[in-house]
Design a protein around this motif. Structure first.
Motif, PDB file in Angstrom:
ATOM      1  N   TRP A   1      -2.396   2.039  -0.440  1.00  0.00           N
ATOM      2  CA  TRP A   1      -1.766   1.045  -0.083  1.00  0.00           C
ATOM      3  C   TRP A   1      -0.350   1.004   0.809  1.00  0.00           C
ATOM      4  O   TRP A   1      -0.318   0.623   1.893  1.00  0.00           O
ATOM      5  CB  TRP A   1      -1.412  -0.113  -1.325  1.00  0.00           C
TER       6      TRP A   1
ATOM      7  N   VAL B   1       6.307 -11.413   6.797  1.00  0.00           N
ATOM      8  CA  VAL B   1       4.841 -11.756   6.826  1.00  0.00           C
ATOM      9  C   VAL B   1       4.315 -11.845   8.351  1.00  0.00           C
ATOM     10  O   VAL B   1       3.230 -11.435   8.740  1.00  0.00           O
ATOM     11  CB  VAL B   1       4.484 -13.139   5.984  1.00  0.00           C
TER      12      VAL B   1
ATOM     13  N   ARG C   1       0.594  -7.341   7.587  1.00  0.00           N
ATOM     14  CA  ARG C   1      -0.315  -6.423   6.781  1.00  0.00           C
ATOM     15  C   ARG C   1      -0.309  -7.000   5.225  1.00  0.00           C
ATOM     16  O   ARG C   1       0.800  -7.650   4.921  1.00  0.00           O
ATOM     17  CB  ARG C   1       0.056  -4.853   6.541  1.00  0.00           C
ATOM     18  N   ARG C   2      -1.285  -6.842   4.530  1.00  0.00           N
ATOM     19  CA  ARG C   2      -1.357  -7.343   3.166  1.00  0.00           C
ATOM     20  C   ARG C   2      -0.347  -6.696   2.360  1.00  0.00           C
ATOM     21  O   ARG C   2      -0.079  -5.305   2.462  1.00  0.00           O
ATOM     22  CB  ARG C   2      -2.596  -7.312   2.539  1.00  0.00           C
ATOM     23  N   GLY C   3       0.717  -7.499   1.675  1.00  0.00           N
ATOM     24  CA  GLY C   3       1.452  -6.883   0.727  1.00  0.00           C
ATOM     25  C   GLY C   3       3.296  -6.561   1.352  1.00  0.00           C
ATOM     26  O   GLY C   3       3.775  -6.197   0.992  1.00  0.00           O
TER      27      GLY C   3
ATOM     28  N   GLU D   1       3.081 -14.292  -0.185  1.00  0.00           N
ATOM     29  CA  GLU D   1       1.951 -13.291   0.314  1.00  0.00           C
ATOM     30  C   GLU D   1       0.535 -14.198   0.145  1.00  0.00           C
ATOM     31  O   GLU D   1      -0.113 -14.425   0.960  1.00  0.00           O
ATOM     32  CB  GLU D   1       1.866 -11.945  -0.543  1.00  0.00           C
TER      33      GLU D   1
ATOM     34  N   TRP E   1      -1.840 -16.041   3.034  1.00  0.00           N
ATOM     35  CA  TRP E   1      -3.233 -15.988   3.118  1.00  0.00           C
ATOM     36  C   TRP E   1      -3.998 -17.351   3.395  1.00  0.00           C
ATOM     37  O   TRP E   1      -5.100 -17.270   4.010  1.00  0.00           O
ATOM     38  CB  TRP E   1      -3.876 -15.311   1.847  1.00  0.00           C
TER      39      TRP E   1
ATOM     40  N   ARG F   1       0.240 -17.334  10.740  1.00  0.00           N
ATOM     41  CA  ARG F   1       1.220 -17.330   9.833  1.00  0.00           C
ATOM     42  C   ARG F   1       2.706 -17.667  10.450  1.00  0.00           C
ATOM     43  O   ARG F   1       3.505 -17.951  10.075  1.00  0.00           O
ATOM     44  CB  ARG F   1       1.290 -15.920   9.236  1.00  0.00           C
TER      45      ARG F   1
END
Length: 181
Positions: A4, A61, A66-68, A106, A110, A115
């Protein structure tokens, strides 16, 4: 975990570190001003200034798509807070009170394709502020039913009101620094 973290480029990690540092750097300036109002009302100061504190999570964000990214930013802030010890005196619980808003930011991000839109940014900040303020109110200040309605009102005002001037500037458009995605 290594896979990750490996998904972030060096530039992404640098942006995350800078935003985490900026988020912590403004607290010593903003906190005394906020406490003038929040302490007499027995509400967490973070709920009043939370919209300003959480804007950094909304920003990361967008800048690091990217996620996270919000979770990592919030976690870094929690670790630095514990290491330095002068942004809050909550001890190890700071990791939870900083990281949980990042998780919420986060999750809410989604829900939005864009965003960087004003409604997405307001939603991200409001939800992160709600989680952070509730955790501080329940775990640290031990507020119960009597103080929670006031807390909810401050959360709404401190999160939504700062974004209102942006509406007239951008009128539903994407924020100028936002990536599509």
């Amino acid at each position: 975990m290594q896979r990750w973290l490996g998904s972030f480029s060096t530039q992404d990690l640098l942006i995350i570190a800078i935003i985490a540092a900026l988020g912590l750097a403004v607290k010593p300036v903003v906190t005394p001003l906020v406490h003038l109002v929040s302490v007499p009302l027995l509400i967490p100061g973070g709920s009043l200034a939370g919209g300003f504190y959480m804007l950094w999570l909304g920003l990361v964000v967008v800048l690091v798509p990217r996620r996270g990214s919000a979770v990592l930013t919030a976690f870094v802030q929690g670790i630095v807070t514990i290491m330095l010890g002068h942004f809050g005196h909550h001890g190890v619980i700071s990791i939870l009170t900083y990281t949980a808003p990042g998780i919420m930011a986060e999750l809410v991000s989604w829900l939005f394709r864009n965003r960087g839109s004003l409604i997405a940014q307001t939603s991200i900040c409001a939800s992160a502020n709600l989680v952070g303020a509730l955790l501080v109110a329940l775990l640290i200040m031990r507020l119960r039913n009597s103080g929670l309605p006031i807390l909810y009102g401050w959360i709404f005002l401190s999160t939504v009101m700062p974004w209102m001037p942006c509406r007239s500037l951008f009128s539903g458009k994407t924020l100028p620094f936002a990536h599509d995605g």
